[in-house]
Design a protein around this motif. Structure first.
Motif, PDB file in Angstrom:
ATOM      1  N   UNK A 156      -8.422  60.646  49.747  1.00  0.00           N
ATOM      2  CA  UNK A 156      -9.769  60.109  49.977  1.00  0.00           C
ATOM      3  C   UNK A 156     -10.744  61.193  50.408  1.00  0.00           C
ATOM      4  N   UNK A 157     -10.266  62.127  51.234  1.00  0.00           N
ATOM      5  CA  UNK A 157     -11.119  63.208  51.732  1.00  0.00           C
ATOM      6  C   UNK A 157     -10.990  64.476  50.891  1.00  0.00           C
ATOM      7  N   UNK A 158     -10.325  64.377  49.756  1.00  0.00           N
ATOM      8  CA  UNK A 158     -10.095  65.549  48.925  1.00  0.00           C
ATOM      9  C   UNK A 158     -11.354  66.060  48.256  1.00  0.00           C
ATOM     10  N   UNK A 159     -11.289  67.301  47.769  1.00  0.00           N
ATOM     11  CA  UNK A 159     -12.448  67.949  47.163  1.00  0.00           C
ATOM     12  C   UNK A 159     -12.052  68.633  45.865  1.00  0.00           C
ATOM     13  N   UNK A 160     -13.050  68.815  45.009  1.00  0.00           N
ATOM     14  CA  UNK A 160     -12.903  69.517  43.738  1.00  0.00           C
ATOM     15  C   UNK A 160     -13.765  70.774  43.780  1.00  0.00           C
ATOM     16  N   UNK A 161     -13.174  71.927  43.451  1.00  0.00           N
ATOM     17  CA  UNK A 161     -13.890  73.199  43.491  1.00  0.00           C
ATOM     18  C   UNK A 161     -13.883  73.824  42.104  1.00  0.00           C
ATOM     19  N   UNK A 162     -15.069  74.255  41.636  1.00  0.00           N
ATOM     20  CA  UNK A 162     -15.220  74.815  40.300  1.00  0.00           C
ATOM     21  C   UNK A 162     -16.073  76.079  40.342  1.00  0.00           C
ATOM     22  N   UNK A 163     -15.906  76.933  39.334  1.00  0.00           N
ATOM     23  CA  UNK A 163     -16.866  77.990  39.052  1.00  0.00           C
ATOM     24  C   UNK A 163     -17.293  77.826  37.602  1.00  0.00           C
ATOM     25  N   UNK A 164     -18.601  77.783  37.375  1.00  0.00           N
ATOM     26  CA  UNK A 164     -19.149  77.522  36.048  1.00  0.00           C
ATOM     27  C   UNK A 164     -20.407  78.359  35.854  1.00  0.00           C
ATOM     28  N   UNK A 165     -20.871  78.482  34.608  1.00  0.00           N
ATOM     29  CA  UNK A 165     -22.151  79.153  34.388  1.00  0.00           C
ATOM     30  C   UNK A 165     -23.279  78.452  35.142  1.00  0.00           C
ATOM     31  N   UNK A 166     -24.220  79.212  35.633  1.00  0.00           N
ATOM     32  CA  UNK A 166     -25.304  78.624  36.418  1.00  0.00           C
ATOM     33  C   UNK A 166     -26.132  77.640  35.591  1.00  0.00           C
ATOM     34  N   UNK A 167     -26.184  77.855  34.277  1.00  0.00           N
ATOM     35  CA  UNK A 167     -26.958  76.963  33.415  1.00  0.00           C
ATOM     36  C   UNK A 167     -26.371  75.557  33.332  1.00  0.00           C
TER      37      UNK A 167
END
Length: 242
Positions: A156-167
């Motif tokens: 429930x308190x979990x998170x998703x972390x990503x790196x993507x192009x700024x666009x």
């Protein structure tokens, strides 16, 4: 190109993998986000490649367990060697796992999912199939897919972390709201001053609370105007790079 990448506490063999260690992986693995994790957190790196992000997480969170999923056979060989020879081997688990198939299984929930998803979501795809697969395109793993499905594998308190192009940020924000996420933390990455290239994003579930929670924002410039690594970047990766 060198076959191994040496860090302070472990090395990365990358003789077979299509996608070698790059700045994006280093930024993703070293990001000191403020989102709290349990002391004995369960972390998942989707599309691990060489395993560098999973290894960096294992170093940063010394009581965590880190699972890494990969589909490309050659990458699995490199990641297996990198995990086995690291000081964190007992807390690392590597699986030849298709993310889309895992969504229908009885996976125990994770406290964090982290991924470096594809950049080739439209236009011309890479000709090299292994590189395409390494960047998840061929298997349908994209930022959109992760935002729409990651909740099923998170606490429930979990998170998703990503790196993507700024666009991609505006589109990600729209898709996240539709999928029940809020942007909790954002780092805008510049290659040099005024040259915006990437965003690091951390997503949490939308709360039923009526209180507005602002996004924590910051910036990171990788190089000074003359092309030398910035002080901010050196500080960001100081616990990892030699």
């Amino acid at each position: 190109m060198p076959s191994a990448f040496f860090l302070q506490r472990f090395k990365i063999t990358q003789e077979r993998v299509a996608q070698r260690v790059g700045t994006d992986a280093l930024l993703l693995g070293a990001w000191s986000f403020s989102h709290p994790l349990p002391k004995k957190a369960r972390l998942l790196d989707v599309g691990t490649g060489t395993g560098i992000v999973a290894l960096m997480l294992a170093q940063r969170f010394p009581e965590s367990s880190v699972e890494a999923w990969e589909m490309e056979a050659e990458a699995l060989l490199d990641a297996e060697e990198n995990f086995r020879t690291s000081p964190f081997a007992s807390r690392l688990k590597l699986r030849a796992q298709n993310y889309m198939e895992a969504l229908a299984s009885e996976e125990a929930p994770f406290d964090l999912i982290i991924s470096n998803p594809p950049y080739y979501t439209e236009g011309i795809l890479p000709e090299d199939h292994r590189l395409s697969l390494a960047r998840h395109v061929a298997e349908g793993l994209s930022p959109t897919t992760l935002l729409r499905t990651a909740a099923s594998l998170l606490t429930t308190q979990g998170a998703l972390v990503l790196i993507t192009p700024s666009t991609s940020l505006d589109q990600l924000r729209r898709e996240a709201v539709e999928a029940g996420w809020r942007l909790a933390e954002l780092v805008t990455v510049f290659s040099k001053p005024h040259q915006e290239v990437r965003v690091l994003t951390l997503w949490c579930r939308l709360s039923s609370s009526s209180d507005y929670i602002p996004t924590k924002t910051s910036t990171l410039i990788l190089q000074d105007a003359d092309g030398t690594p910035s002080t901010a970047y050196r500080t960001w990766v100081k616990d990892f790079l030699l």
